[in-house]
Design a protein around this motif. Structure first.
Motif, short mmCIF file in Angstrom:
data_model
loop_
_atom_site.label_atom_id
_atom_site.label_comp_id
_atom_site.label_asym_id
_atom_site.label_seq_id
_atom_site.Cartn_x
_atom_site.Cartn_y
_atom_site.Cartn_z
N LEU A 1 43.12 39.16 50.73
CA LEU A 1 43.97 38.98 49.55
C LEU A 1 45.43 38.79 49.96
O LEU A 1 46.11 37.89 49.46
N CYS B 1 36.39 41.78 38.67
CA CYS B 1 36.09 42.93 39.53
C CYS B 1 36.05 44.24 38.75
O CYS B 1 35.68 45.28 39.30
N TYR C 1 36.93 45.72 44.25
CA TYR C 1 36.01 44.61 44.54
C TYR C 1 34.66 44.94 43.93
O TYR C 1 34.07 45.98 44.24
N HIS D 1 46.55 40.54 39.24
CA HIS D 1 45.96 39.86 40.39
C HIS D 1 47.04 39.25 41.27
O HIS D 1 46.76 38.78 42.37
N ASP D 2 48.29 39.26 40.80
CA ASP D 2 49.42 38.74 41.56
C ASP D 2 49.97 39.85 42.45
O ASP D 2 50.65 40.76 41.98
N LEU D 3 49.69 39.76 43.75
CA LEU D 3 50.07 40.83 44.66
C LEU D 3 51.58 40.90 44.87
O LEU D 3 52.11 41.96 45.23
N VAL E 1 44.48 46.04 41.63
CA VAL E 1 44.42 44.62 41.94
C VAL E 1 43.01 44.22 42.37
O VAL E 1 42.19 45.06 42.75
N GLY E 2 42.75 42.92 42.31
CA GLY E 2 41.45 42.38 42.72
C GLY E 2 41.20 41.06 42.03
O GLY E 2 41.94 40.63 41.15
N GLU E 3 40.12 40.39 42.45
CA GLU E 3 39.76 39.11 41.86
C GLU E 3 39.34 39.26 40.40
O GLU E 3 38.99 40.36 39.95
N TYR F 1 38.81 42.98 52.89
CA TYR F 1 39.08 42.30 51.62
C TYR F 1 40.57 42.35 51.29
O TYR F 1 41.15 41.36 50.84
N THR F 2 41.20 43.51 51.51
CA THR F 2 42.63 43.62 51.28
C THR F 2 43.39 42.65 52.17
O THR F 2 44.35 41.99 51.73
N VAL G 1 42.83 48.70 45.41
CA VAL G 1 42.21 47.37 45.50
C VAL G 1 40.75 47.49 45.07
O VAL G 1 40.00 48.30 45.62
#
Length: 326
Positions: free
Chosen positions: A253, A52, A228, A212-214, A47-49, A249-250, A226
């Motif tokens: 998010l 990334c 970045y 990206h949907d947690l 996951v991440g923006e 950062y986590t 995760v």
């Protein structure tokens, strides 16, 4: 399910650098020294923006891209720099589901040909490949009688089922799912997620699930990594990452994920990050997150943190000089 068995996939210090847009400019490090394992039958969420490096990582795993440095080991064999001829037999075991169901399907081919293509490449006869395609359509919840239709005749959710069927044609052991539900309606997302879980149980698949949907990741994954700016900043068991995130950062998010309880949603802390992610063509020195981090100190601006065990006895690692206490 998680496993302590020998990893099916092992990624070590992998980087991917693309040439700069102009001659003489620095290369863009889309992925910058990541390491992780995927066990047989496990689902690892990445996951991440946007931007990334998640999708680039997935494409390197299935060798649509060749890593610049580092090693990718599948079932004990280093596949990082194998030729296309050497990769051909391994393609049976490494498959991918793409983000946009319609753009990933050839509009000029029937569903029969789309699903059968991997089998034809591997040497199956046309009759056997077509029979297998019909079986796979039934397996993923499509009507086998629609096998001679074209992709535009299906909805987005149905088209993604076709993509999943194609990925299963050669009986793979590892499937890289690159944002497989992000282009679908919420109700259809649940159907596709349930289908992927069912297929995993029936076929013993391992997934690298990029999203990206947690909320979706929490639903389907055993462990979560995760990312970045091309690096993994936290990786560990799903429950620990979601209930007590160690990296700032986590935490940011997760604070953006809506809660179903309105009272809890109003009461919780919402962490807002300042600014946009830096460019991978010119990452900041030290910890790449420090320009947006509310906890950044002097050492964060000069020294890049290493990924290390978050706390004694934990199966979780975090790359932060000042991680949150468990």
């Amino acid at each position: 399910m998680t496993s302590t068995a020998q990893p099916l996939l092992s990624v070590r210090e992998v980087t991917m650098a693309f040439p700069g847009r102009r001659r003489g400019t620095a290369p863009v490090r889309a992925v910058d020294g990541i390491s992780f394992d995927v066990a047989p039958g496990e689902t690892l969420g990445l996951v991440g923006e946007s931007g990334c490096g998640k999708s680039t990582t997935g494409r390197m795993i299935v060798r649509l891209l060749e890593p610049t440095t580092g090693s990718i080991t599948y079932d004990g064999r280093d596949i990082s720099h194998l030729s296309q001829r050497e990769l051909k037999p391994l393609r049976r075991e490494l498959q991918m589901v793409f983000q946009d169901p319609h753009s990933s399907l050839n509009p000029r081919q029937t569903v029969a040909r789309i699903i059968a293509d991997p089998l034809l490449v591997q040497g199956s006869s046309a009759a056997d490949a077509r029979k297998r395609a019909a079986e796979l359509m039934d397996l993923v919840g499509l009507i086998p009688e629609h096998i001679d239709r074209y992709p535009h005749e299906f909805s987005g959710g149905q088209a993604q089922r076709i993509g999943i069927a194609r990925s299963l044609a050669t009986n793979p052991r590892l499937v890289v799912a690159d944002e497989p539900v992000s282009a679908l309606d919420v109700s259809v997302q649940a159907q596709i997620v349930n289908l992927m879980e069912q297929l995993q149980q029936e076929l013993g698949l391992a997934y690298l699930f990029i999203a990206h949907d947690l909320s979706v990741v929490k639903r389907v994954c055993d462990r979560v990594a995760v990312m970045y700016l091309g690096r993994i900043v936290e990786i560990g068991d799903r429950e620990r990452v979601y209930t007590s995130p160690a990296h700032p950062y986590t935490r940011a998010l997760l604070s953006a994920v809506p809660l179903p309880d309105p009272a809890a949603e109003r009461a919780r802390e919402r962490i807002t990050l300042l600014g946009d992610p830096p460019s991978p063509a010119a990452p900041p020195p030290g910890c790449t997150f420090h320009p947006r981090c509310p906890k950044a100190r002097a050492v964060c601006r000069t020294e890049a943190p290493l990924l290390r065990i978050a706390a004694a006895g934990e199966r979780r690692e975090v790359a932060c000089h000042f991680p949150e206490a468990a």
